[in-house]
Design an enzyme around this catalytic site. Structure first.
Site: not given
Ligand code: AMP
Length: 118
Positions: A35-36, A90, A98-99, A103
């Site tokens: 995770d970034i 999530n 968020e994404v 995952h």
């Molecule tokens: P969620 O809120 O469950 O969708 O988590 C999305 C996760 O993706 C967060 O913990 C972010 O820090 C992570 N994230 C977003 N962009 C990147 C990226 N480019 N590389 C790795 N992790 C990322």
């Protein structure tokens, strides 16, 4: 109801090689990377390579081979953490996703406290 998959999300772009990632494991169907913005000393994301929005979409529509492979990759990483770990997924607005590409968050490396805020 399954939400439409947005192929411009950041994990889709990672899978297409458009942006870099720190890979820790990769198979035909699954990618795991750091995770970034880690919440814990060990914070790994595990994603299927297929286009699935969230847990419900993946569990309902992925092949048995994809589902097995995905969980075996995640389990192998978790097995290294003798002091324990937490697995989170999530979904949607209330889940704080968020994404919009399915995952798992694998979290470890310190005591993680209560599961959620009451
Ligand atoms: P969620 O809120 O469950 O969708 O988590 C999305 C996760 O993706 C967060 O913990 C972010 O820090 C992570 N994230 C977003 N962009 C990147 C990226 N480019 N590389 C790795 N992790 C990322």
């Amino acid at each position: 109801m399954t939400k439409a998959y947005d192929d411009q999300n950041i994990f889709a772009r990672i899978l297409r090689g458009e942006i870099p990632n720190k890979t820790v494991a990769e198979t035909e169907h699954t990618l795991a990377f750091h995770d970034i913005a880690p919440h814990t000393p060990n914070h790994i994301l595990v994603i299927p390579k297929g286009a699935y929005v969230d847990f419900a979409d993946f569990a309902a529509h992925a092949t048995a081979e994809e589902i097995t492979d995905f969980h075996r990759v995640a389990a192998k990483l978790c097995a290294d953490w003798a002091d324990g770990y937490r697995v989170i997924s999530n979904s949607g607005t209330h889940g704080g996703q968020e994404v919009p590409h399915y995952h798992l968050h694998l979290l470890a490396g310190r005591p993680l406290g209560p599961m959620i805020q009451r």
